[in-house]
Write a protein that holds these residues in place. Structure first.
Motif, PDB file in Angstrom:
ATOM      1  N   LEU A 112       0.803  -1.215   0.000  1.00 14.28           N
ATOM      2  CA  LEU A 112       0.000   0.000   0.000  1.00 14.28           C
ATOM      3  C   LEU A 112       0.839   1.269   0.000  1.00 14.28           C
ATOM      4  O   LEU A 112       0.306   2.370  -0.151  1.00 14.28           O
ATOM      5  CB  LEU A 112      -0.956  -0.001   1.194  1.00 14.28           C
ATOM      6  CG  LEU A 112      -1.959  -1.162   1.231  1.00 14.28           C
ATOM      7  CD1 LEU A 112      -2.892  -1.022   2.427  1.00 14.28           C
ATOM      8  CD2 LEU A 112      -2.770  -1.230  -0.064  1.00 14.28           C
ATOM      9  N   GLN A 113       2.149   1.133   0.181  1.00 16.54           N
ATOM     10  CA  GLN A 113       3.035   2.295   0.115  1.00 16.54           C
ATOM     11  C   GLN A 113       3.691   2.449  -1.257  1.00 16.54           C
ATOM     12  O   GLN A 113       4.487   3.357  -1.462  1.00 16.54           O
ATOM     13  CB  GLN A 113       4.116   2.184   1.189  1.00 16.54           C
ATOM     14  CG  GLN A 113       3.558   2.128   2.605  1.00 16.54           C
ATOM     15  CD  GLN A 113       4.659   2.002   3.628  1.00 16.54           C
ATOM     16  OE1 GLN A 113       5.822   2.272   3.359  1.00 16.54           O
ATOM     17  NE2 GLN A 113       4.294   1.579   4.841  1.00 16.54           N
ATOM     18  N   THR A 171       3.594   2.709  -5.620  1.00 16.58           N
ATOM     19  CA  THR A 171       2.859   3.432  -6.656  1.00 16.58           C
ATOM     20  C   THR A 171       3.269   2.908  -8.025  1.00 16.58           C
ATOM     21  O   THR A 171       4.471   2.758  -8.298  1.00 16.58           O
ATOM     22  CB  THR A 171       3.142   4.944  -6.578  1.00 16.58           C
ATOM     23  OG1 THR A 171       2.700   5.443  -5.323  1.00 16.58           O
ATOM     24  CG2 THR A 171       2.420   5.694  -7.696  1.00 16.58           C
ATOM     25  N   LYS A 192      -2.333   2.702  -2.397  1.00 23.43           N
ATOM     26  CA  LYS A 192      -2.716   2.733  -0.984  1.00 23.43           C
ATOM     27  C   LYS A 192      -4.230   2.755  -0.777  1.00 23.43           C
ATOM     28  O   LYS A 192      -4.712   2.334   0.275  1.00 23.43           O
ATOM     29  CB  LYS A 192      -2.082   3.939  -0.296  1.00 23.43           C
ATOM     30  CG  LYS A 192      -2.525   5.281  -0.840  1.00 23.43           C
ATOM     31  CD  LYS A 192      -1.830   6.403  -0.094  1.00 23.43           C
ATOM     32  CE  LYS A 192      -2.209   7.773  -0.651  1.00 23.43           C
ATOM     33  NZ  LYS A 192      -1.517   8.844   0.066  1.00 23.43           N
ATOM     34  N   ASN A 193      -4.992   3.236  -1.751  1.00 24.29           N
ATOM     35  CA  ASN A 193      -6.437   3.311  -1.578  1.00 24.29           C
ATOM     36  C   ASN A 193      -7.184   2.158  -2.236  1.00 24.29           C
ATOM     37  O   ASN A 193      -8.409   2.172  -2.303  1.00 24.29           O
ATOM     38  CB  ASN A 193      -6.965   4.634  -2.156  1.00 24.29           C
ATOM     39  CG  ASN A 193      -6.407   5.841  -1.429  1.00 24.29           C
ATOM     40  OD1 ASN A 193      -6.230   5.805  -0.217  1.00 24.29           O
ATOM     41  ND2 ASN A 193      -6.117   6.898  -2.170  1.00 24.29           N
ATOM     42  N   GLU A 194      -6.451   1.139  -2.710  1.00 26.09           N
ATOM     43  CA  GLU A 194      -7.074   0.032  -3.433  1.00 26.09           C
ATOM     44  C   GLU A 194      -7.170  -1.212  -2.559  1.00 26.09           C
ATOM     45  O   GLU A 194      -6.320  -1.455  -1.694  1.00 26.09           O
ATOM     46  CB  GLU A 194      -6.293  -0.293  -4.707  1.00 26.09           C
ATOM     47  CG  GLU A 194      -6.071   0.897  -5.616  1.00 26.09           C
ATOM     48  CD  GLU A 194      -7.374   1.525  -6.085  1.00 26.09           C
ATOM     49  OE1 GLU A 194      -8.358   0.781  -6.254  1.00 26.09           O
ATOM     50  OE2 GLU A 194      -7.407   2.745  -6.271  1.00 26.09           O
ATOM     51  N   ILE A 195      -8.225  -2.003  -2.797  1.00 33.42           N
ATOM     52  CA  ILE A 195      -8.405  -3.295  -2.120  1.00 33.42           C
ATOM     53  C   ILE A 195      -7.936  -4.376  -3.091  1.00 33.42           C
ATOM     54  O   ILE A 195      -8.617  -4.692  -4.066  1.00 33.42           O
ATOM     55  CB  ILE A 195      -9.876  -3.508  -1.726  1.00 33.42           C
ATOM     56  CG1 ILE A 195     -10.338  -2.396  -0.786  1.00 33.42           C
ATOM     57  CG2 ILE A 195     -10.057  -4.865  -1.055  1.00 33.42           C
ATOM     58  CD1 ILE A 195     -11.815  -2.472  -0.437  1.00 33.42           C
ATOM     59  N   THR A 215      -0.934  14.653   5.346  1.00 29.43           N
ATOM     60  CA  THR A 215      -1.031  13.399   4.606  1.00 29.43           C
ATOM     61  C   THR A 215      -0.353  12.278   5.379  1.00 29.43           C
ATOM     62  O   THR A 215       0.328  12.508   6.385  1.00 29.43           O
ATOM     63  CB  THR A 215      -0.353  13.532   3.232  1.00 29.43           C
ATOM     64  OG1 THR A 215       1.066  13.674   3.432  1.00 29.43           O
ATOM     65  CG2 THR A 215      -0.874  14.718   2.462  1.00 29.43           C
ATOM     66  N   TYR A 256       1.015  11.083  -3.231  1.00 29.42           N
ATOM     67  CA  TYR A 256       0.049  11.105  -2.135  1.00 29.42           C
ATOM     68  C   TYR A 256      -1.396  10.884  -2.613  1.00 29.42           C
ATOM     69  O   TYR A 256      -2.077   9.982  -2.138  1.00 29.42           O
ATOM     70  CB  TYR A 256       0.153  12.439  -1.370  1.00 29.42           C
ATOM     71  CG  TYR A 256       1.501  12.650  -0.729  1.00 29.42           C
ATOM     72  CD1 TYR A 256       1.850  12.012   0.451  1.00 29.42           C
ATOM     73  CD2 TYR A 256       2.455  13.492  -1.324  1.00 29.42           C
ATOM     74  CE1 TYR A 256       3.094  12.206   1.036  1.00 29.42           C
ATOM     75  CE2 TYR A 256       3.696  13.697  -0.744  1.00 29.42           C
ATOM     76  CZ  TYR A 256       4.003  13.052   0.439  1.00 29.42           C
ATOM     77  OH  TYR A 256       5.239  13.241   1.013  1.00 29.42           O
ATOM     78  N   ASN A 257      -1.880  11.755  -3.481  1.00 26.72           N
ATOM     79  CA  ASN A 257      -3.282  11.701  -3.937  1.00 26.72           C
ATOM     80  C   ASN A 257      -4.257  11.720  -2.762  1.00 26.72           C
ATOM     81  O   ASN A 257      -5.150  10.879  -2.663  1.00 26.72           O
ATOM     82  CB  ASN A 257      -3.530  10.457  -4.800  1.00 26.72           C
ATOM     83  CG  ASN A 257      -3.141  10.675  -6.241  1.00 26.72           C
ATOM     84  OD1 ASN A 257      -2.600  11.715  -6.594  1.00 26.72           O
ATOM     85  ND2 ASN A 257      -3.394   9.698  -7.092  1.00 26.72           N
ATOM     86  N   GLU A 258      -4.108  12.671  -1.866  1.00 23.59           N
ATOM     87  CA  GLU A 258      -4.995  12.810  -0.709  1.00 23.59           C
ATOM     88  C   GLU A 258      -5.741  14.138  -0.781  1.00 23.59           C
ATOM     89  O   GLU A 258      -5.180  15.164  -1.189  1.00 23.59           O
ATOM     90  CB  GLU A 258      -4.206  12.707   0.590  1.00 23.59           C
ATOM     91  CG  GLU A 258      -3.585  11.331   0.792  1.00 23.59           C
ATOM     92  CD  GLU A 258      -3.072  11.128   2.214  1.00 23.59           C
ATOM     93  OE1 GLU A 258      -3.683  11.708   3.150  1.00 23.59           O
ATOM     94  OE2 GLU A 258      -2.073  10.426   2.388  1.00 23.59           O
ATOM     95  N   THR A 259      -7.011  14.103  -0.357  1.00 23.84           N
ATOM     96  CA  THR A 259      -7.898  15.260  -0.474  1.00 23.84           C
ATOM     97  C   THR A 259      -8.261  15.788   0.913  1.00 23.84           C
ATOM     98  O   THR A 259      -8.596  15.010   1.817  1.00 23.84           O
ATOM     99  CB  THR A 259      -9.182  14.878  -1.227  1.00 23.84           C
ATOM    100  OG1 THR A 259      -8.835  14.352  -2.508  1.00 23.84           O
ATOM    101  CG2 THR A 259     -10.093  16.078  -1.412  1.00 23.84           C
TER     102      THR A 259
END
Length: 412
Positions: free
Chosen positions: A220-221, A223, A248-251, A330, A341-344
């Motif tokens: 998950l770390q 890319t 990191k945001n995928e299952i 983040t 990152y891709n964090e909102t």
């Protein structure tokens, strides 16, 4: 003698009467059979299939068929143990497969095959159309290409399976295009896997599989990075675009294969600034009074110590008149000067406060057991606080409400 003559005459008369009656009965029966056969043959005429269907349907059925474009669904008299044959009128019907019957030569009538068939309903063709895949047709203005891929993770063998499917609508620098793709699993930028080169096509179909060995703890770390290149006649490689996809945001499981498409992005060809650069998007919703920041990635960071234990994160702070309002940060990305990152993050900000508000983005490095170090910082906001690209980014956000505006900024 007279009595014998009378008796003989009586018996002869009776026999004659019986004979005449039997003859009349046989003639009447034969005449009735001929009449019934003629009536049957005269009422049944050899017609084509369309005429037969029209005779079978009542006026209500014909009226309904005119109102809709539905197709009649016909049940033939017998369905089992039959073979399909082609008739001379190009219709397909079912024919008896009796081995003792000899095939008839010459044209066959539709009535011979469809006698006894009846309409049981209609089929609506609209219900059986596949939904249109808009990802193949809906390309925004300025699009430089779109890439499809799939990912899957095997828990037991700790293998990440990546399938490169296709690329569409490439924009090469020349008339012809011979593309190929390099795939990285960041933060490792020294090794990559490469696809085959597809000759002279703007829409290459790859269908190639690649395997990366990565532990479940580190998955998950990581890319995925796809670089799409074009090879010219002099064998030089030209970068057409890239796709960055954080995991990191995928299952990711064995039975969960994700098929994904992403639009290609142009790589920032400018050399990194002295302290590195950061890319983020800004958006303001004037109806909700909400300011949104999407921290995308950084590059060229000057880490104080390069090791897998070093974590780099971004702290986003909302200020008003240089007064701290709220901050968010983040997750830390380990061991790379080019973190993704891709964090909102969202902040409450009234529209009347936009002239005095500002955003500060600080890139920080942390090591276990040691203090946090500031690697760089950038501030975006109105004319009161900023100039140049930072001011342009803020003004473009205000002029395009509810739209994400993405830009790179140099850290200082």
């Amino acid at each position: 003698e007279q009595a014998v003559a009378v008796a003989g005459a009586v018996i002869g008369g009776i026999l004659l009467f019986v004979l005449i009656g039997m003859t009349a009965y046989l003639l009447w029966k034969k005449f009735c059979c001929l009449l019934s056969y003629e009536k049957l043959t005269s009422s049944v005429k050899t017609t084509n299939a369309s005429a037969f269907f029209q005779d079978q349907t009542n006026p209500e059925m014909q009226l309904k068929s005119k109102r809709s474009r539905s197709v009649p669904f016909i049940i033939p008299p017998t369905l089992h143990g039959r073979d399909w044959i082609n008739l001379t009128n190009e219709e397909q019907v079912q024919e008896d497969s009796d081995p003792y019957m000899t095939p008839q030569s010459g044209p066959r009538s539709s009535f011979h095959s469809l006698a006894g068939a009846y309409v049981v309903g209609t089929i609506n063709p609209e219900l059986y159309k596949f939904p249109e895949d808009k990802s193949e047709t809906d390309f925004p203005d300025g699009n430089i290409g779109r890439l499809w891929f799939s990912i899957e993770y095997e828990q037991e063998s700790e293998r990440l399976l990546v399938s490169l499917i296709k690329v569409r609508k490439l924009q090469p620098p020349a008339d012809s295009c011979s593309p190929f793709v390099k795939i990285y699993l960041l933060p490792d930028e020294r090794s990559y896997l490469q696809s085959k080169t597809k000759r002279k096509t703007l829409n290459p179909q790859f269908d190639e599989n690649f395997v990366f060995q990565v532990s479940s703890k580190m998955l998950l770390q990581r890319t995925l990075k796809f670089l799409v290149y074009h090879v010219d006649k002099q064998k030089k490689h030209h970068l057409l675009g890239q796709v960055i996809f954080p995991l990191k945001n995928e299952i990711l499981t064995d039975d969960n294969k994700l098929v994904i498409w992403r639009d290609l992005e142009k790589e920032n060809l400018e050399p990194p600034s002295e302290y590195g650069d950061i890319q983020f998007s800004l958006s303001y919703n004037d109806y909700l009074g909400r300011l949104t920041v999407v921290v995308l990635r950084a590059r060229g960071l000057k880490l104080q110590e390069e090791s897998h234990a070093v974590g780099v994160y971004v702290k986003v702070s909302l200020m008003n008149h240089n007064k701290f309002i709220k901050s968010k940060k983040t997750a830390a990305v380990l061991g790379t000067p080019n973190p993704v990152y891709n964090e909102t993050f969202s902040f409450k900000a009234d529209q009347t406060e936009l002239d005095t508000a500002s955003l500060s983005l600080s890139v920080l490095q942390s090591i276990k057991g040691e203090k946090t170090l500031l690697l760089g910082r950038v501030v975006v906001g109105p004319f009161m606080y900023t100039r140049g690209k930072e001011l342009e980014h803020w003004n473009e956000m205000i002029s395009k409400p509810k739209e994400l505006v993405k830009r790179w900024h140099a850290l200082c």
